[in-house]
Every structure is written in C-alpha cells, then in structure tokens.
Design a protein around this motif. Structure first.
Motif, PDB file in Angstrom:
ATOM      1  N   THR A 137       0.842  -1.190   0.000  1.00 12.43           N
ATOM      2  CA  THR A 137       0.000   0.000   0.000  1.00 12.43           C
ATOM      3  C   THR A 137       0.878   1.240   0.000  1.00 12.43           C
ATOM      4  O   THR A 137       2.093   1.159  -0.203  1.00 12.43           O
ATOM      5  CB  THR A 137      -0.988   0.009   1.185  1.00 12.43           C
ATOM      6  OG1 THR A 137      -1.932   1.081   1.009  1.00 12.43           O
ATOM      7  CG2 THR A 137      -0.287   0.180   2.518  1.00 12.43           C
ATOM      8  N   HIS A 138       0.259   2.394   0.192  1.00 10.21           N
ATOM      9  CA  HIS A 138       0.964   3.668   0.117  1.00 10.21           C
ATOM     10  C   HIS A 138       0.574   4.513   1.326  1.00 10.21           C
ATOM     11  O   HIS A 138      -0.558   4.427   1.817  1.00 10.21           O
ATOM     12  CB  HIS A 138       0.582   4.396  -1.165  1.00 10.21           C
ATOM     13  CG  HIS A 138       1.645   5.315  -1.678  1.00 10.21           C
ATOM     14  ND1 HIS A 138       2.620   4.916  -2.560  1.00 10.21           N
ATOM     15  CD2 HIS A 138       1.902   6.622  -1.416  1.00 10.21           C
ATOM     16  CE1 HIS A 138       3.423   5.930  -2.833  1.00 10.21           C
ATOM     17  NE2 HIS A 138       3.011   6.976  -2.141  1.00 10.21           N
ATOM     18  N   PHE A 148      -6.549   8.812  -2.258  1.00  4.25           N
ATOM     19  CA  PHE A 148      -6.353   7.567  -2.999  1.00  4.25           C
ATOM     20  C   PHE A 148      -7.168   7.471  -4.292  1.00  4.25           C
ATOM     21  O   PHE A 148      -6.647   7.001  -5.307  1.00  4.25           O
ATOM     22  CB  PHE A 148      -6.636   6.357  -2.095  1.00  4.25           C
ATOM     23  CG  PHE A 148      -5.428   5.880  -1.342  1.00  4.25           C
ATOM     24  CD1 PHE A 148      -4.648   6.772  -0.605  1.00  4.25           C
ATOM     25  CD2 PHE A 148      -5.053   4.551  -1.351  1.00  4.25           C
ATOM     26  CE1 PHE A 148      -3.533   6.355   0.101  1.00  4.25           C
ATOM     27  CE2 PHE A 148      -3.940   4.105  -0.654  1.00  4.25           C
ATOM     28  CZ  PHE A 148      -3.184   5.011   0.074  1.00  4.25           C
ATOM     29  N   HIS A 181      -5.683   8.126  -7.692  1.00  2.36           N
ATOM     30  CA  HIS A 181      -4.608   7.262  -8.191  1.00  2.36           C
ATOM     31  C   HIS A 181      -5.140   6.030  -8.926  1.00  2.36           C
ATOM     32  O   HIS A 181      -4.368   5.122  -9.240  1.00  2.36           O
ATOM     33  CB  HIS A 181      -3.716   6.820  -7.035  1.00  2.36           C
ATOM     34  CG  HIS A 181      -2.944   7.947  -6.413  1.00  2.36           C
ATOM     35  ND1 HIS A 181      -1.761   8.420  -6.933  1.00  2.36           N
ATOM     36  CD2 HIS A 181      -3.212   8.718  -5.318  1.00  2.36           C
ATOM     37  CE1 HIS A 181      -1.323   9.423  -6.184  1.00  2.36           C
ATOM     38  NE2 HIS A 181      -2.183   9.623  -5.204  1.00  2.36           N
ATOM     39  N   TYR A 182      -6.458   6.003  -9.189  1.00  4.53           N
ATOM     40  CA  TYR A 182      -7.067   4.848  -9.854  1.00  4.53           C
ATOM     41  C   TYR A 182      -7.874   5.278 -11.066  1.00  4.53           C
ATOM     42  O   TYR A 182      -8.478   6.348 -11.085  1.00  4.53           O
ATOM     43  CB  TYR A 182      -8.039   4.120  -8.907  1.00  4.53           C
ATOM     44  CG  TYR A 182      -7.412   3.477  -7.712  1.00  4.53           C
ATOM     45  CD1 TYR A 182      -7.014   2.144  -7.736  1.00  4.53           C
ATOM     46  CD2 TYR A 182      -7.234   4.194  -6.528  1.00  4.53           C
ATOM     47  CE1 TYR A 182      -6.450   1.542  -6.621  1.00  4.53           C
ATOM     48  CE2 TYR A 182      -6.674   3.603  -5.411  1.00  4.53           C
ATOM     49  CZ  TYR A 182      -6.285   2.279  -5.461  1.00  4.53           C
ATOM     50  OH  TYR A 182      -5.733   1.695  -4.354  1.00  4.53           O
ATOM     51  N   GLY A 210     -11.510   5.391  -9.811  1.00  4.18           N
ATOM     52  CA  GLY A 210     -11.351   5.476  -8.362  1.00  4.18           C
ATOM     53  C   GLY A 210     -12.533   6.092  -7.643  1.00  4.18           C
ATOM     54  O   GLY A 210     -12.854   5.697  -6.518  1.00  4.18           O
ATOM     55  N   LEU A 238     -12.511   2.050  -0.570  1.00  2.40           N
ATOM     56  CA  LEU A 238     -11.166   2.515  -0.227  1.00  2.40           C
ATOM     57  C   LEU A 238     -11.168   3.257   1.104  1.00  2.40           C
ATOM     58  O   LEU A 238     -10.252   3.083   1.920  1.00  2.40           O
ATOM     59  CB  LEU A 238     -10.629   3.427  -1.329  1.00  2.40           C
ATOM     60  CG  LEU A 238     -10.307   2.754  -2.665  1.00  2.40           C
ATOM     61  CD1 LEU A 238     -10.056   3.807  -3.741  1.00  2.40           C
ATOM     62  CD2 LEU A 238      -9.091   1.840  -2.543  1.00  2.40           C
ATOM     63  N   ASN A 294      -5.723   2.360   3.802  1.00  9.48           N
ATOM     64  CA  ASN A 294      -4.323   1.959   3.929  1.00  9.48           C
ATOM     65  C   ASN A 294      -3.940   1.720   5.388  1.00  9.48           C
ATOM     66  O   ASN A 294      -3.126   0.838   5.694  1.00  9.48           O
ATOM     67  CB  ASN A 294      -3.402   3.000   3.284  1.00  9.48           C
ATOM     68  CG  ASN A 294      -3.669   4.418   3.770  1.00  9.48           C
ATOM     69  OD1 ASN A 294      -4.720   4.722   4.332  1.00  9.48           O
ATOM     70  ND2 ASN A 294      -2.722   5.310   3.531  1.00  9.48           N
ATOM     71  N   GLY A 348      -4.909   0.775 -10.555  1.00 10.43           N
ATOM     72  CA  GLY A 348      -4.226   1.873  -9.898  1.00 10.43           C
ATOM     73  C   GLY A 348      -2.837   2.116 -10.434  1.00 10.43           C
ATOM     74  O   GLY A 348      -2.292   1.328 -11.222  1.00 10.43           O
ATOM     75  N   TYR A 407      -0.930   0.733  -4.911  1.00  9.43           N
ATOM     76  CA  TYR A 407      -2.361   1.039  -5.028  1.00  9.43           C
ATOM     77  C   TYR A 407      -3.184  -0.165  -5.487  1.00  9.43           C
ATOM     78  O   TYR A 407      -4.358  -0.303  -5.102  1.00  9.43           O
ATOM     79  CB  TYR A 407      -2.559   2.222  -5.965  1.00  9.43           C
ATOM     80  CG  TYR A 407      -1.996   3.507  -5.412  1.00  9.43           C
ATOM     81  CD1 TYR A 407      -2.657   4.199  -4.400  1.00  9.43           C
ATOM     82  CD2 TYR A 407      -0.776   4.013  -5.869  1.00  9.43           C
ATOM     83  CE1 TYR A 407      -2.127   5.370  -3.867  1.00  9.43           C
ATOM     84  CE2 TYR A 407      -0.244   5.181  -5.346  1.00  9.43           C
ATOM     85  CZ  TYR A 407      -0.927   5.854  -4.348  1.00  9.43           C
ATOM     86  OH  TYR A 407      -0.394   7.005  -3.823  1.00  9.43           O
ATOM     87  N   ASN A 408      -2.619  -1.041  -6.296  1.00 15.27           N
ATOM     88  CA  ASN A 408      -3.407  -2.173  -6.779  1.00 15.27           C
ATOM     89  C   ASN A 408      -3.611  -3.238  -5.699  1.00 15.27           C
ATOM     90  O   ASN A 408      -4.710  -3.796  -5.577  1.00 15.27           O
ATOM     91  CB  ASN A 408      -2.768  -2.759  -8.037  1.00 15.27           C
ATOM     92  CG  ASN A 408      -2.976  -1.856  -9.235  1.00 15.27           C
ATOM     93  OD1 ASN A 408      -4.095  -1.637  -9.671  1.00 15.27           O
ATOM     94  ND2 ASN A 408      -1.886  -1.287  -9.748  1.00 15.27           N
ATOM     95  N   GLN A 444      -3.696  -2.478  -2.607  1.00 12.30           N
ATOM     96  CA  GLN A 444      -4.630  -1.820  -1.700  1.00 12.30           C
ATOM     97  C   GLN A 444      -6.066  -2.051  -2.147  1.00 12.30           C
ATOM     98  O   GLN A 444      -6.944  -2.363  -1.333  1.00 12.30           O
ATOM     99  CB  GLN A 444      -4.346  -0.320  -1.629  1.00 12.30           C
ATOM    100  CG  GLN A 444      -5.366   0.476  -0.817  1.00 12.30           C
ATOM    101  CD  GLN A 444      -5.370   0.127   0.661  1.00 12.30           C
ATOM    102  OE1 GLN A 444      -4.343   0.223   1.312  1.00 12.30           O
ATOM    103  NE2 GLN A 444      -6.529  -0.277   1.199  1.00 12.30           N
TER     104      GLN A 444
END
Length: 459
Positions: free
Chosen positions: A81-82, A89, A92-93, A96, A103, A108, A432, A437-438, A440
């Motif tokens: 994760t980030h 977040f 970033h997708y 999203g 999410l 995270n 992501g 991100y993916n 996550q």
C-alpha cells in the motif's frame, strides 16, 4: 436435441461424481491470488456446515500454486500500500471515484493493521511506498495461507472452472463445474473426481486480469462469466508496463536513471491525454520506472510520448540558461552537454546524446533544439507497446478494464442482479498507479465482500 455448453459440462460432471456425494460450501472463491486470499483471510467459516459437515470455504486455483503473482509484486518485496491520506487515494485509480467508499472504509491504515495482525510488520520508504519490514513477499503469502486455512478454507490447485450455474430459486446454491488440468490437485477435502460440481451459498470471483498469464492471471474465466452469467466486461489492456520506443534514441543509456521526469501521453494532434511524473529508467527497448509505468495506463492506439527531463521549466527558460552558461565559450557537443548536465543535474551520458541530436545537419548543437529535447522530446511508441488490446500478456503489471462497474454494488462488491455473487480485485474495471495502489484495492474490495458475506452468514 442441442445441449448448451453449460448444461453439457454439468451433465458430464454429474456422471463422474460419486453417487450421493454433494460438496456444499458457504463460500467458494475462484482464484487464489491476492484478492481471493484477502477474502479468505478475513472470512471465518471454520465451523462445520450444519447439513454436511464439509469445510466452510473452498478456493479454486487453476495453476499449480496459490499466490504466484503476489510473490512477484513490488519486485518480490511486496509493496502492499501507500502512505498518506486515504482521501487522496481515488485520484490514483482508473474509476477510483466509483470505489472510494470501499477505499475509505478499508483504508491503507486498516490494511497495515491487518498485516500486523498476520504478524507482518511494515516499513514506509521516503516516496511513501509501504512494504513488509522484511521486504519479502513470501512471508506475506505464507501468513495469508495460514489464516485462510484457520478460517476453514481449503485450496484446490489445477482446477479449471468450466461452467457456472446460478441458483435455481431462493435459498438454492450456486453450482460450479470444474475439471482437472494437470497442474496439481491435492484431494484433501474428500471430493476427488476428474470432473466435479461444487455448490455454495456465496461465490467470489477473484481471477485477476490478463497480465502475467503464467501466474494464473490470464483471463481464461471471462468467457465462462460472459456465457453463463451474462457479465459485461470493458476492454482489457495491459497497464503499468515499460514503454517501447520506436527507433529509440536512448538505447545506449540502458541502466541510466533520472530522478524526476514527466511523461505526457499525447495524441498525434498534440492533445494531452495524461501526464505522469517521477523517476524514469532507460532500458534497452525504451523507458521504464514509475513515471513511465503510470503513463502507460493511459495509452491510445495513436499515442505518442512527450518526455520532459526537467519538468516545470519552459523551453525559453532552458535556452536562456544555456546561452548564459556558454557565453564566451565554444558551443560544441562537449561544452553544451557539460553545461546542461551541470545546470539541470542530469547524467552527462544523457545530455551528450541530446547535444548530438540537437546538431541537426551541422556540427554544433542548436540551443533551441537542445532546450526542446530537454523539455518536450516527442517519442513515437513501438507497435509492441500498443498491440496488446484484449490479449493475455506478460507485458504489464496489471490490467486496465474488467467487469463493468455499473453491474456492481461497490460498497459490498456484490453483483446487483445476482445475490450471492461477488467480484473483487483486478477482475473489476479498476486499476491503480504503481506504488502499492493495486494491492490496496485488492484488499479493500475483498474486505467489502467479506463484511457482506460475514453479515449474511453470522447475522
């Protein structure tokens, strides 16, 4: 009389099954990748099924081993994760905003706590990426497999799902027809026929996308989902992949990196599609690194790349800086490349290639041309990069496209018109950027589905 492929598969399996044997599960997961294992690790089905005494959960995996793609994530270090606010977040997708509730709810921070509960301590690097403290994927996979087993899930490898039958009425189970494929088939749950039918109250699709087919993420279940359940998919293309440049002028720089660059995906007309910033790495075929990988998610068939090696500085500013630096000195390849390296903190091997390219037909570099190459070098993409649409491919780290989200309740990951059917992770039309991100989203979507299933089963 004609028989549909679905009916034929079930008839064949019914003939092969042991008389009187009916394997029923509370939940079956198709796919033993990250999202499937996250679901199994979060869904406690360890108490026996009251009518048959069978194990509560089953995971069907058509390769020989579970978690193969997880093992290579983050270069084998498992960037899961980030860091940062989860409110940031969704940006970033792809899509999203459609899955932000999952999410936000399964963030995270909650992912890091989940890993801690598995015995996996985490560490955050300077760029915000979060890894296991051991920086190895194998302990993560081992922990997920142990927790899944403790939750009552068994895993069958080497099984291809050949047909899926929806419930025939309220309270009736899903039917899943499987066949062995020779990749390993441990008979540890008492059902061992070559062709079998399993039944379950809840069915979770966690089969991934079309990239890294050797890991099981090959799209092979998609025709079954389309044929038997009428599930619609958006176009599938590899994403997060290195960019292959046609006639690559930087080929000799393989292994050279730039800490901060900007890569803009443009149409041939010059219209901007997307810009990604960050480190880049020159390769034998083109450009890799986070900026290139993130830019690749936005490729189009007629796209070109515009590379800025010094983002945020205009061509005119660069030209004036070079003119000032070279005032009173000879303007040749050596002095121009050295000046650019000194002014902008770039590798001398890179600025020399730029100086050579800016000479044109003459022997001295054109500072206007040099400034243009530094700020917006337009590079055509090789067809190798652009020709993977709809194909299973080893080129990308993940897949763009998947199950169309208008069919999904994105708070629970349950299909709107199919109670008891869930889809999680990369099989959905969500992808992501690189940086954790993916995984996550694999966690967030699996947790959302798990909460819904747990709620149904345990009230």
């Amino acid at each position: 009389m004609n028989t549909s492929p679905t009916s034929a598969a079930f008839e064949k399996a019914s003939g092969a099954a042991s008389p009187g044997k009916k394997c029923i599960y509370r939940a079956i997961v198709i796919g033993a990748g990250a999202s499937g294992l996250f679901f199994a690790s979060s869904t406690d089905l360890s108490s026996p099924y009251p009518s048959t005494g069978a194990a509560g959960g089953l995971i069907l995996e058509h390769t020989a081993k579970p978690g193969s793609k997880l093992l290579i994530s983050g270069g084998g270090r498992c960037n899961f994760t980030h860091a940062g606010s989860v409110k940031d977040f969704p940006a970033h997708y792809n899509n999203g905003t459609f899955v932000r509730s999952a999410l936000y709810e399964h963030s995270n921070i909650k992912f890091t706590e989940f890993m801690e509960d598995l015995g996996i301590r985490s560490v955050t690097e300077k760029d915000g990426r979060i890894f296991p403290e051991c920086r190895r994927s194998a302990p993560v996979l081992d922990a997920l497999l142990k927790r899944s087993a403790a939750n009552g899930f068994t895993i069958r490898t080497g099984t291809d799902v050949t047909a899926i039958r929806p419930p025939e009425g309220p309270g009736r189970p899903w039917g899943i027809c499987v066949a062995r494929n020779g990749n390993g088939y441990p008979g540890n749950d008492g059902c061992g026929a070559a062709d079998e039918i399993f039944f379950c109250e809840n069915l979770i699709i966690a089969t991934g996308g079309i990239t890294y087919p050797a890991t099981g993420s090959d799209g092979s279940l998609i025709p079954v989902l389309q044929r038997d359940l009428g599930i619609r998919f958006t176009e599938l293309v590899p994403s997060l992949m290195p960019l292959t440049i046609a006639g690559d002028p930087y080929r000799s720089l393989a292994g050279v990196s730039v800490e901060n660059a900007a890569m803009t995906i443009e149409e041939k007309s010059g219209r901007k599609i997307h810009q990604a910033s960050g480190p880049i790495l020159f390769t034998e075929k083109g450009i890799s690194g986070p900026a290139a990988l993130n830019a690749s998610a936005h490729l189009r068939p007629d796209a070109v790349i515009s590379l800025s090696l010094i983002p945020g500085i205009s061509r005119d500013q660069v030209m004036r800086s070079l003119q000032e630096e070279l005032k009173g000195r000879p303007q040749d390849i050596n002095t121009t490349s050295a000046a650019a390296a000194r002014l902008f903190g770039l590798p001398k091997s890179l600025t020399r290639i730029l100086a050579e390219r800016s000479c044109g037909a003459g022997s001295s570099p054109s500072l206007k041309s040099m400034a243009g190459l530094l700020t917006a070098d337009r590079l055509p993409l090789d067809q190798e990069t652009l020709s993977f649409s709809g194909k299973s491919s080893p080129a990308g780290m993940c897949t763009r496209g998947g199950i169309a989200l208008d069919q999904i309740n994105t708070k629970t990951m349950e299909l709107r018109n199919a109670p008891g059917l869930f889809a999680v992770g990369e099989v959905l039309d969500v992808d992501g950027e690189t940086g954790g991100y993916n995984l996550q989203f694999a966690f967030s979507s699996a947790q959302a589905a798990s909460e819904c299933v747990n709620g149904k089963l345990h009230g």
